[in-house]
Each structure stands twice: as C-alpha cells, then as structure tokens.
Design a protein around this motif. Structure first.
Motif, PDB file in Angstrom:
ATOM      1  N   GLY A 215     -57.668  84.437 -35.241  1.00  0.00           N
ATOM      2  CA  GLY A 215     -56.428  85.176 -35.047  1.00  0.00           C
ATOM      3  C   GLY A 215     -56.713  86.626 -34.721  1.00  0.00           C
ATOM      4  O   GLY A 215     -57.739  87.170 -35.135  1.00  0.00           O
ATOM      5  N   ASN A 217     -56.780  89.895 -31.655  1.00  0.00           N
ATOM      6  CA  ASN A 217     -57.409  90.070 -30.341  1.00  0.00           C
ATOM      7  C   ASN A 217     -58.919  89.936 -30.382  1.00  0.00           C
ATOM      8  O   ASN A 217     -59.526  89.276 -29.533  1.00  0.00           O
ATOM      9  CB  ASN A 217     -57.027  91.436 -29.759  1.00  0.00           C
ATOM     10  CG  ASN A 217     -55.557  91.514 -29.391  1.00  0.00           C
ATOM     11  OD1 ASN A 217     -54.930  90.490 -29.128  1.00  0.00           O
ATOM     12  ND2 ASN A 217     -55.007  92.715 -29.385  1.00  0.00           N
ATOM     13  N   THR A 220     -59.971  86.302 -30.997  1.00  0.00           N
ATOM     14  CA  THR A 220     -59.619  85.477 -29.840  1.00  0.00           C
ATOM     15  C   THR A 220     -60.582  85.696 -28.690  1.00  0.00           C
ATOM     16  O   THR A 220     -61.067  84.734 -28.066  1.00  0.00           O
ATOM     17  CB  THR A 220     -58.177  85.788 -29.386  1.00  0.00           C
ATOM     18  OG1 THR A 220     -57.272  85.483 -30.454  1.00  0.00           O
ATOM     19  CG2 THR A 220     -57.797  84.978 -28.155  1.00  0.00           C
ATOM     20  N   SER A 237     -57.202  79.981 -30.662  1.00  0.00           N
ATOM     21  CA  SER A 237     -56.792  81.251 -31.253  1.00  0.00           C
ATOM     22  C   SER A 237     -55.888  82.027 -30.295  1.00  0.00           C
ATOM     23  O   SER A 237     -56.215  82.239 -29.129  1.00  0.00           O
ATOM     24  CB  SER A 237     -58.021  82.102 -31.590  1.00  0.00           C
ATOM     25  OG  SER A 237     -57.645  83.378 -32.073  1.00  0.00           O
ATOM     26  N   GLY A 238     -54.739  82.453 -30.788  1.00  0.00           N
ATOM     27  CA  GLY A 238     -53.823  83.250 -29.987  1.00  0.00           C
ATOM     28  C   GLY A 238     -53.015  82.466 -28.975  1.00  0.00           C
ATOM     29  O   GLY A 238     -52.263  83.054 -28.196  1.00  0.00           O
ATOM     30  N   LYS A 239     -53.130  81.139 -28.989  1.00  0.00           N
ATOM     31  CA  LYS A 239     -52.468  80.326 -27.967  1.00  0.00           C
ATOM     32  C   LYS A 239     -51.372  79.428 -28.514  1.00  0.00           C
ATOM     33  O   LYS A 239     -50.588  78.870 -27.744  1.00  0.00           O
ATOM     34  CB  LYS A 239     -53.511  79.465 -27.244  1.00  0.00           C
ATOM     35  CG  LYS A 239     -54.611  80.266 -26.555  1.00  0.00           C
ATOM     36  CD  LYS A 239     -55.690  79.362 -25.999  1.00  0.00           C
ATOM     37  CE  LYS A 239     -56.838  80.181 -25.395  1.00  0.00           C
ATOM     38  NZ  LYS A 239     -57.952  79.319 -24.923  1.00  0.00           N
TER      39      LYS A 239
END
Length: 340
Positions: A215, A217, A220, A237-239
């Motif tokens: 999690g 930036n 990711t 992650s992040g998606k």
C-alpha cells in the motif's frame, strides 16, 4: 429489534491487524450466541472485514475528523445513543479514547480487554520467555466476562469469494497454485530484507502464481518492479479496493506475510499463513489466527538473544534491524512448498 436479542457495542478503532484479529472472535460469537446482535465501532475503511457476519453492523468512527477530541467523542456517543439501546459494551481497544467514550454512552455493562502490559513488558525485557495469552483469546475473555463464553478451537470460515472477470484476469491460470506475498510492515525491523524477499519471489514464481500486496506509492512502485522482473508475478498494490483484495486473498493457497495486517486478513478468511518474524515474536500473542506454530519462521535467537525487543517492532538495538535475515530464503520457500 426483538427484545430477545442482546445488542453489544464492540469498540476496536485501530490498527488494521488488531481489527482483523477481532473478526474470527466475532464470527464465533455470532455462531455460538445467536441471541446477540453486534455493532462494531471502527474506522469506515475496515467495514469489509465484517462483510460475511450476518448479525454484525459497522458504525464508522472518524476519530481524525468529525469525532476528534473530547467534543467529537461526545458527538459520537450521542449518535450511538440515539438509535441504540446497548445490552453491553465490549472494549477491545482499551485506550484513552474508548475510556472517554464510555462516560458518554448509556450503558452500565462495560468490559475492557486485559492487555496484560506487565507480562508483555517482562517478555520484551528478557525477564520471561514464554507464550502469553493470544490477542484472540483476550478478545474472547471480554465476551466471557459479559456472559458469552466462546470456543475458538473449531473455527468456521467464509467460502472462497466468487471472482469477477477483472480479478480472474489478475489471478490468471487456474492450474497454478497461488501464493500471496506481503513484504512490508510498519517498521523495517519487522520486514524481511528486500533483496532476500526478491530471492523468495524469484524461486516461487517459477512454479506458482505470485500475487504481491502492499500500500502507498513507495510500496506500489517497488512491487511494480518485482512484477516486471519475474514471470507469473502480479502486483495488486494500489489497484484494488479492500473488498477486491479480500476476494483475491480468499482464493490463495497460502499467504506469506510479515508480522503485519495482511497476515491477519488472510487468517480471518481461513487461508494458510506463513509469517516471518524479525525483532517481534509470536509469544507476545499476535500470531495470526488458527495457524500451526511451525508456520511462524523466527529470527535466530542465538544471534539475537534480546528478541522480542518490543511488542510492535518500534524498539530494538540498531544491529537487530535485519534480524530476520537469519532466516534463509530457502527455508521460506521450502516451508511454503511443503504446505502447498
């Protein structure tokens, strides 16, 4: 609400892993005491954790916004009191915030978790080295004190989630076993060194589908490089939403995690979880639910005799920072292969 139902307010505001650890306990409460209705007071983000519990409602608390400070807690209590008559309050958090909230709620039955800070302090100071009561059992003890004894020894878990097309595409070939890997934790001292986790991913991706979780930036972007570098490897992650991530996790064959939230999310879904431990230790009571002891891979205490140096991994001698490196990548991959 039927007069026969006993409505319990459960307070567990944070952190992610601690909230996830409450789920198997509340599932047992729901199954073993159908006369109970439950409202969980927690962050809105954690609502998906409770999605398969029929008698559980989540009341979102915004402790950094609307419900911040004493006046915010008073407002929160008024909102809770307005539409509810609680039979009892189970405080699974036991912090200043929940103790202040207690004073504003219209309920006389109030039991807080016994965190036994003294024994945990003795454990981290090297005065004792033994298994302390698990957090899950400490949660269960709260309900027993309220008159609802729980048996956690024969748990039931939700069925694997049905995957939508997007998630099916992420998981890909159904013939390959699926391994989730969550390489991050709040503190670096709880993480397996990244160069070593890359070796683990490289080995496992030759035979299995590897799904990477994280999690933020930084995590990711780093996991994106792993996805590019290795075959049969995908970074989520992040998606995805938390709901989607839980759907993916429920379809894994095994999860590899640090001593962190993803371990507890997988465990509450009934997934086999291998954990890597650095300066923390399962003896403090935070091992994921219903996992065999040998699924916890521990740093070498001959090299690092002060382990556990703290409960949360935030305190440690500087040279203990990479204590988990004493666990060989081959030990990790062989453990996972033996489970699969």
């Amino acid at each position: 609400m039927s007069n026969k139902l006993k409505h319990i307010l459960v307070i567990r505001l944070s952190a992610m892993g601690d909230v996830a650890m409450s789920v198997p306990v509340l599932r047992a409460l729901e199954q073993q005491h159908p006369e109970v209705k439950i409202t969980v007071l927690t962050k809105a983000f954690f609502k998906p954790f409770f999605r398969d519990l029929q008698n559980v409602t989540v009341f979102p608390a915004d402790v950094k916004g609307e419900h911040k400070g004493v006046f915010g807690l008073y407002k929160l209590a008024r909102q809770l009191n307005k539409d509810n008559r609680f039979y009892a309050i189970a405080d699974l958090h036991s912090v200043l915030r929940s103790k202040i909230l207690k004073k504003f709620l219209h309920c006389k039955r109030f039991v807080s978790i016994d965190k036994d800070r003294k024994e945990k302090r003795l454990l981290t100071k090297g005065k004792i080295f033994k298994q302390l009561k698990t957090t899950h059992q400490r949660y269960a003890d709260v309900f027993e004190t309220l008159g609802f004894p729980l048996d956690l020894t024969n748990p039931k878990f939700p069925e694997k989630a049905a995957l939508n097309r997007k998630l099916q595409n992420i998981l890909g070939d159904v013939s390959k076993k699926r391994i989730g890997i969550a390489p991050f934790a709040t503190y670096e001292s709880k993480m397996y060194p990244l160069d070593a986790i890359k070796q683990v991913i490289e080995t496992l991706s030759k035979d299995y589908k590897v799904i990477l979780f994280g999690g933020g930036n930084y995590e990711t972007e780093l996991l994106n490089t792993f996805e590019t570098e290795f075959d049969n490897t995908v970074n989520v992650s992040g998606k995805l939403t938390l709901d989607d991530e839980m759907d993916i996790i429920s379809n894994l064959d095994v999860m590899l995690s640090m001593d962190s939230g993803n371990a507890h999310i997988a465990a509450m879904l009934g997934i086999k979880v291998v954990t890597i431990w650095g300066v923390t230790h399962p003896f403090a009571g935070f091992a994921p639910f219903n996992q065999p002891e040998d699924y916890a891979l521990l740093a070498d205490r001959n090299q690092y005799p002060k382990i556990p140096t703290s409960i949360y991994g935030n305190k440690y001698p500087e040279h203990y920072k990479e204590a988990s490196r004493s666990i060989a990548p081959k030990e990790i991959t062989e453990k996972i292969k033996s489970i699969i």
